[in-house]
Design an enzyme around this catalytic site. Structure first.
Site, PDB file in Angstrom:
ATOM      1  N   SER A 180       0.836  -1.190   0.000  1.00  0.00           N
ATOM      2  CA  SER A 180       0.000   0.000   0.000  1.00  0.00           C
ATOM      3  C   SER A 180       0.878   1.251   0.000  1.00  0.00           C
ATOM      4  O   SER A 180       1.712   1.417  -0.891  1.00  0.00           O
ATOM      5  CB  SER A 180      -0.945  -0.046   1.205  1.00  0.00           C
ATOM      6  N   ASP A 280      -9.296  -4.367  -5.996  1.00  0.00           N
ATOM      7  CA  ASP A 280      -8.673  -3.163  -5.445  1.00  0.00           C
ATOM      8  C   ASP A 280      -8.808  -2.006  -6.433  1.00  0.00           C
ATOM      9  O   ASP A 280      -8.491  -2.142  -7.613  1.00  0.00           O
ATOM     10  CB  ASP A 280      -7.198  -3.455  -5.152  1.00  0.00           C
ATOM     11  N   HIS A 307      -7.926  -4.769  -1.422  1.00  0.00           N
ATOM     12  CA  HIS A 307      -6.691  -4.162  -0.950  1.00  0.00           C
ATOM     13  C   HIS A 307      -6.276  -4.705   0.421  1.00  0.00           C
ATOM     14  O   HIS A 307      -7.058  -4.709   1.364  1.00  0.00           O
ATOM     15  CB  HIS A 307      -6.897  -2.643  -0.860  1.00  0.00           C
TER      16      HIS A 307
END
Length: 460
Positions: A180, A280, A307
């Site tokens: 991320s 995602d 995600h």
């Protein structure tokens, strides 16, 4: 002006916590909120886990000793080291993984349960010495504080000043990894190593690993225009993130979240692994970024996942497969030298009229205006190594019987490359088939900015 959908989502998120939308200045649910009175509420957190040099007691990874170190006293940068005891006892040097946690640049910690558990598992499975960085968080410390802290940690690793690194670490096999926001920070750490010629121009960095990395841009990709109401990141929420973590000093046209081609081409690492999740919102940014990189690039896609799924459901089959892909990437034999510059792309060719008419929809953003008017555009034949691996589509028969294979099954594949041979089942060096993975060489539709479903061989 915020759309009606955005307003409704804001009000619903506020109501869940007994607030009104008017009380909230910035709502980055499920990560962080900033209120109009200046308060900051971090929503995504997990409990602190102490380090232990007793490998038998290390929570989240038996057989892994952990120790906390100070990297930069002036800025308060620290790190947690994870040493797999079995690999260390074997008497061989271990790959070194500098790991940078995610959390939208503003939440989570190298010392929290989520990332302690993940780094322990990575160290144990890969037989690697993992250095997990505790960097300063926004909004109290806006970007570029996190970049500077990760850079300080990278320089500290390179110095071998820590006894574990000096005794066990093999800097010829250094990997910079993150998920991320941490994937974005990892990318910039590697890019800076190239610019500042650290470690022989960054030549000691064997690989860059980015899992669901945060990259964005000022314009929507087509697949970002609709939110399914369930994915972690709605696109309009992503729009708010970068201005927030930069204290309003940058917008979504910032090259730090939309890197230029020349920077991508000059990355000093020898290999790249890009992991994306099929649900995602950031997935096509990752695919697009990977398609613009040169050298040995591996893309791993987890279909049907969102995600950060691997962090919160580590025992799920898809999480295990993603971990195995990363472990295999780390343990590949080291490349002897950085890859050569990519050759210039070959000129566009024409498709036969009966092949892939859906190319019409994206050809206008890939080639010149004159070429874009034709539905017969064929991608220039690619030239560099590119690997795409789809890791989590289950075989339907196995799913019905409940006997799931340890290996993923993919229903279709496309291979493109100069080594392909035309035959009854292929044309122009292309072959279609059923397989667990596919490879193609080169950059397909590099920079096209289009969202493509898997197995079409465009930008995956």
């Amino acid at each position: 002006m915020a759309s009606m959908q955005e307003k409704m989502v804001r009000e619903a998120m506020a109501a869940m916590n007994g607030q009104t939308a008017a009380d909230i200045a910035v709502n980055l649910y499920p990560f962080i909120r900033k209120y109009t009175d200046g308060r900051v509420e971090r929503l995504l957190t997990s409990s602190y886990v102490p380090a232990s040099e007793d490998a038998g007691r290390g929570r989240g990874g038996v057989g892994v000793a952990t120790r906390d170190v100070v990297v930069d006293r002036d800025n308060g940068v620290s790190a947690r080291l994870f040493l797999p005891s079995a690999a260390a006892a074997a008497g061989r040097r271990l790959p070194v993984v500098l790991y940078i946690h995610g959390g939208s640049f503003c939440t989570e910690s190298a010392f929290c349960r989520t990332y302690h558990r993940y780094a322990s598992s990575l160290a144990s499975r890969a037989g690697a010495l993992v250095v997990s960085v505790e960097y300063r968080l926004a909004p109290e410390h806006p970007i570029p504080a996190a970049y500077d802290d990760a850079w300080a940690a990278f320089r500290w690793v390179e110095s071998l000043s820590d006894p574990w690194l000096a005794e066990y670490g093999d800097l010829r096999r250094t990997f910079v990894a993150g998920d991320s926001a941490g994937g974005n920070i990892a990318y910039h750490t590697v890019a800076r190593a190239g610019r500042e010629s650290v470690g022989g121009g960054g030549g000691g960095i064997q690989g860059l690993i980015m899992v669901h990395p945060f990259f964005w841009g000022p314009e929507r990709l087509p697949c970002e225009t609709v939110w399914d109401g369930a994915s972690v990141f709605p696109a309009f929420g992503v729009d708010w993130l970068w201005p927030f973590v930069t204290a309003g000093q940058a917008d979504n046209d910032d090259p730090r979240i939309d890197p230029a081609d020349d920077e991508l081409a000059s990355l000093p690492c020898r290999r790249v692994l890009m992991a994306v999740a099929g649900r995602d919102t950031l997935r096509d940014r990752g695919r697009r970024l990977a398609s613009r990189m040169r050298g040995d690039v591996t893309v791993v896609e987890s279909e049907g996942e969102d995600h950060g799924f691997h962090l919160y459901s580590p025992l799920r089959a898809t999480s295990k497969r993603l971990m195995q892909s990363i472990v295999q990437f780390i343990n590949q034999p080291p490349s002897p030298c950085p890859p050569p510059p990519a050759p210039a792309p070959s000129p566009a060719m024409r498709w036969p009229a009966t092949i892939l008419p859906e190319l019409d929809e994206w050809s206008s953003s890939t080639y010149s205006d004159d070429a874009a008017n034709s539905s017969q555009i064929l991608l220039g034949m690619p030239a560099r190594a590119y690997k795409a691996i789809f890791v989590d589509r289950m075989d339907r028969k196995a799913a019905k019987t409940g006997r799931l294979s340890s290996n993923p099954t993919v229903n279709a594949s496309l291979s493109i490359g100069p080594s392909g041979k035309a035959s009854k089942t292929s044309c122009y060096g292309m072959s279609f088939g059923r397989t667990r993975a596919y490879n193609f060489r080169g950059v397909a539709a590099a920079g096209s900015g289009q969202c493509q479903p898997p197995f079409r061989g465009v930008t995956i």
